[in-house]
Motif scaffolding. Structure first.
Motif, mmCIF file in Angstrom:
data_model
loop_
_atom_site.group_PDB
_atom_site.id
_atom_site.type_symbol
_atom_site.label_atom_id
_atom_site.label_comp_id
_atom_site.label_asym_id
_atom_site.label_seq_id
_atom_site.Cartn_x
_atom_site.Cartn_y
_atom_site.Cartn_z
ATOM 1 N N GLU A 96 57.243 1.423 26.107
ATOM 2 C CA GLU A 96 57.934 1.557 27.274
ATOM 3 C C GLU A 96 57.402 1.093 28.338
ATOM 4 O O GLU A 96 57.796 0.705 29.413
ATOM 5 C CB GLU A 96 58.810 2.938 27.439
ATOM 6 C CG GLU A 96 57.459 3.929 27.867
ATOM 7 C CD GLU A 96 56.854 4.542 26.641
ATOM 8 O OE1 GLU A 96 56.104 5.687 26.849
ATOM 9 O OE2 GLU A 96 56.658 4.043 25.400
ATOM 10 N N ALA A 97 56.044 0.756 28.277
ATOM 11 C CA ALA A 97 55.020 0.420 29.221
ATOM 12 C C ALA A 97 54.971 -1.376 28.984
ATOM 13 O O ALA A 97 55.265 -1.879 28.030
ATOM 14 C CB ALA A 97 53.849 0.822 29.122
ATOM 15 N N LEU A 116 55.025 5.396 35.377
ATOM 16 C CA LEU A 116 55.052 4.635 34.221
ATOM 17 C C LEU A 116 55.929 3.285 34.248
ATOM 18 O O LEU A 116 55.485 2.208 34.048
ATOM 19 C CB LEU A 116 55.528 5.593 33.059
ATOM 20 C CG LEU A 116 55.835 4.798 31.844
ATOM 21 C CD1 LEU A 116 54.900 3.837 31.095
ATOM 22 C CD2 LEU A 116 56.705 5.805 30.606
ATOM 23 N N LYS A 150 51.373 2.265 21.302
ATOM 24 C CA LYS A 150 51.499 3.775 21.511
ATOM 25 C C LYS A 150 52.363 3.837 22.783
ATOM 26 O O LYS A 150 52.806 4.965 23.001
ATOM 27 C CB LYS A 150 49.950 3.955 22.339
ATOM 28 C CG LYS A 150 49.006 4.009 21.248
ATOM 29 C CD LYS A 150 49.068 5.370 20.387
ATOM 30 C CE LYS A 150 47.940 5.231 19.355
ATOM 31 N NZ LYS A 150 47.963 6.434 18.284
ATOM 32 N N MET A 151 52.705 2.758 23.562
ATOM 33 C CA MET A 151 53.453 2.866 24.749
ATOM 34 C C MET A 151 54.471 1.846 24.839
ATOM 35 O O MET A 151 54.320 0.847 25.848
ATOM 36 C CB MET A 151 52.661 2.832 26.074
ATOM 37 C CG MET A 151 51.725 4.004 26.363
ATOM 38 S SD MET A 151 50.817 3.749 27.896
ATOM 39 C CE MET A 151 49.667 2.566 27.781
ATOM 40 N N GLN A 196 51.939 7.824 30.251
ATOM 41 C CA GLN A 196 53.264 8.344 29.888
ATOM 42 C C GLN A 196 53.650 9.551 30.376
ATOM 43 O O GLN A 196 54.948 9.963 30.644
ATOM 44 C CB GLN A 196 53.345 8.665 28.335
ATOM 45 C CG GLN A 196 53.444 7.474 27.406
ATOM 46 C CD GLN A 196 53.024 7.330 26.136
ATOM 47 O OE1 GLN A 196 52.331 8.309 25.630
ATOM 48 N NE2 GLN A 196 53.755 6.375 25.019
ATOM 49 N N ARG A 197 53.007 10.550 30.975
ATOM 50 C CA ARG A 197 53.254 11.742 31.836
ATOM 51 C C ARG A 197 53.529 11.524 33.204
ATOM 52 O O ARG A 197 53.827 12.179 33.775
ATOM 53 C CB ARG A 197 51.978 12.424 31.378
ATOM 54 C CG ARG A 197 51.749 13.183 30.287
ATOM 55 C CD ARG A 197 50.925 14.336 30.438
ATOM 56 N NE ARG A 197 49.598 14.086 30.579
ATOM 57 C CZ ARG A 197 48.617 13.629 29.890
ATOM 58 N NH1 ARG A 197 48.813 13.597 28.710
ATOM 59 N NH2 ARG A 197 47.317 13.392 30.654
ATOM 60 N N ALA A 234 47.014 6.152 27.314
ATOM 61 C CA ALA A 234 48.660 6.217 27.154
ATOM 62 C C ALA A 234 49.099 7.723 27.478
ATOM 63 O O ALA A 234 50.153 8.003 27.979
ATOM 64 C CB ALA A 234 48.685 5.914 25.674
#
Length: 124
Positions: A89-90, A67, A86-87, A62-63, A58
């Motif tokens: 948006e993924a 993504l 955790k993500m 995320q970085r 993650a």
């Protein structure tokens, strides 16, 4: 990695590859640069390493500017649930073993399991 290959296949060995290593996920994303296609990233985990692997992946995903094109997938439904936490948006996908008995006998069950863990995709 390269030295293993050289030992295993001496006729095809090349000393230039003796010190090759497996790239990190971060360096692989850097290598891809502005790649426009989807990237399917499979998490192979279970049990005690699940949370640590999801956390580490993650952070890298995320970085990354990639993504929006990453789909994290796993046979481990708990790992997929953690990915969603955790993500959010993924994109996430659940994987199911491609047995005919699994696919045809219980298709609604597979869809329900995918929904429960928050998967966007289902792969058989």
């Amino acid at each position: 990695v390269g030295s293993w290959f050289n030992r295993r296949r001496p006729r095809r060995a090349d000393a230039r590859f003796a010190r090759e290593t497996v790239p990190t996920l971060e360096s692989f994303f850097d290598f891809l640069g502005d790649y426009a296609g989807l990237l399917y990233l499979e998490l192979k985990c279970g049990g005690s390493e699940r949370a640590a692997l999801v956390e580490a992946v993650a952070g890298v995903v995320q970085r990354s500017k990639l993504l929006p094109r990453v789909v994290v997938k796993s046979f481990d439904l708990e790992a997929v649930s953690l990915v969603r936490e955790k993500m959010p948006e993924a994109r996430a996908a659940v994987l199911f073993e491609p047995k005919l008995s699994t696919v045809f006998a219980r298709p609604r069950r597979l869809v329900e399991l995918a929904r429960r863990c928050g998967a966007d995709e289902l792969s058989v």
